[in-house]
Design a protein around this motif. Structure first.
Motif, PDB file in Angstrom:
ATOM      1  N   MET A   1     -67.575   2.786 -27.952  1.00 58.38           N
ATOM      2  CA  MET A   1     -67.129   1.598 -29.096  1.00 58.38           C
ATOM      3  C   MET A   1     -66.461   0.951 -28.384  1.00 58.38           C
ATOM      4  SD  MET A   1     -64.920   2.368 -32.705  1.00 58.38           S
ATOM      5  CE  MET A   1     -66.185   3.369 -33.314  1.00 58.38           C
ATOM      6  N   SER A   2     -66.754  -0.437 -28.600  1.00 59.16           N
ATOM      7  CA  SER A   2     -66.050  -1.759 -28.082  1.00 59.16           C
ATOM      8  C   SER A   2     -64.535  -1.749 -28.763  1.00 59.16           C
ATOM      9  CB  SER A   2     -66.682  -2.943 -28.144  1.00 59.16           C
ATOM     10  OG  SER A   2     -66.766  -3.336 -29.652  1.00 59.16           O
ATOM     11  N   LEU A   3     -63.701  -2.338 -28.090  1.00 59.24           N
ATOM     12  CA  LEU A   3     -62.463  -2.689 -28.589  1.00 59.24           C
ATOM     13  C   LEU A   3     -62.461  -3.542 -30.040  1.00 59.24           C
ATOM     14  CD1 LEU A   3     -59.273  -2.508 -28.501  1.00 59.24           C
ATOM     15  CD2 LEU A   3     -59.305  -4.586 -27.329  1.00 59.24           C
ATOM     16  N   TYR A  59     -53.443   4.666 -25.828  1.00 57.21           N
ATOM     17  CA  TYR A  59     -54.601   5.143 -24.984  1.00 57.21           C
ATOM     18  C   TYR A  59     -55.933   5.763 -25.884  1.00 57.21           C
ATOM     19  CZ  TYR A  59     -51.308   5.719 -21.377  1.00 57.21           C
ATOM     20  OH  TYR A  59     -50.130   5.700 -20.605  1.00 57.21           O
ATOM     21  N   GLY A  60     -55.538   5.938 -27.118  1.00 54.47           N
ATOM     22  CA  GLY A  60     -56.740   6.031 -28.245  1.00 54.47           C
ATOM     23  C   GLY A  60     -57.344   4.561 -28.490  1.00 54.47           C
ATOM     24  N   LEU A  61     -56.520   3.704 -28.557  1.00 56.36           N
ATOM     25  CA  LEU A  61     -57.081   2.361 -28.753  1.00 56.36           C
ATOM     26  C   LEU A  61     -58.079   1.747 -27.416  1.00 56.36           C
ATOM     27  CD1 LEU A  61     -56.784  -0.371 -30.503  1.00 56.36           C
ATOM     28  CD2 LEU A  61     -55.106  -1.108 -29.150  1.00 56.36           C
ATOM     29  N   LEU A  62     -57.594   2.333 -26.245  1.00 61.39           N
ATOM     30  CA  LEU A  62     -58.484   1.851 -25.199  1.00 61.39           C
ATOM     31  C   LEU A  62     -59.553   2.959 -24.735  1.00 61.39           C
ATOM     32  CD1 LEU A  62     -55.768   0.451 -22.952  1.00 61.39           C
ATOM     33  CD2 LEU A  62     -57.304  -1.103 -24.414  1.00 61.39           C
ATOM     34  N   GLU A  63     -59.646   4.150 -25.248  1.00 68.46           N
ATOM     35  CA  GLU A  63     -60.611   5.078 -24.853  1.00 68.46           C
ATOM     36  C   GLU A  63     -61.853   4.580 -25.040  1.00 68.46           C
ATOM     37  OE1 GLU A  63     -60.599   9.751 -25.680  1.00 68.46           O
ATOM     38  OE2 GLU A  63     -60.298   8.762 -27.521  1.00 68.46           O
ATOM     39  N   ASN A  64     -62.562   4.710 -23.971  1.00 70.44           N
ATOM     40  CA  ASN A  64     -63.914   4.317 -23.883  1.00 70.44           C
ATOM     41  C   ASN A  64     -64.177   2.774 -24.140  1.00 70.44           C
ATOM     42  OD1 ASN A  64     -64.834   7.116 -23.844  1.00 70.44           O
ATOM     43  ND2 ASN A  64     -64.925   7.391 -26.052  1.00 70.44           N
TER      44      ASN A  64
END
Length: 71
Positions: A1-3, A59-64
């Motif tokens: 999923m994108s930011l 980190y959850g925001l940037l994950e994947n």
């Protein structure tokens, strides 16, 4: 999923308009729209503010969302 997709989902979870989110992040609505539609990326200093406003771990925001291109 994108930011951008994450930002949209987080915004919708709070029942905010893009203008509401932009106000909370102290940016313009058009700038926020570009983030949410992946037309531009936020600056690194705004990532902490995004995480704070949306009550999510950075980190959850940037994950994947981070991609590395090896050429």
């Amino acid at each position: 999923m994108s930011l951008g997709a994450k930002l949209k989902q987080l915004r919708l979870n709070k029942n905010w308009s893009q203008s509401d989110a932009a106000y909370q992040l102290d940016i313009s609505q058009p700038a926020y729209n570009k983030w949410e539609t992946d037309q531009s990326k936020s600056s690194i200093d705004k990532l902490g503010k995004i995480a704070e406003v949306f009550e999510i771990d950075i980190y959850g925001l940037l994950e994947n969302t981070i991609t590395i291109n090896f050429k």
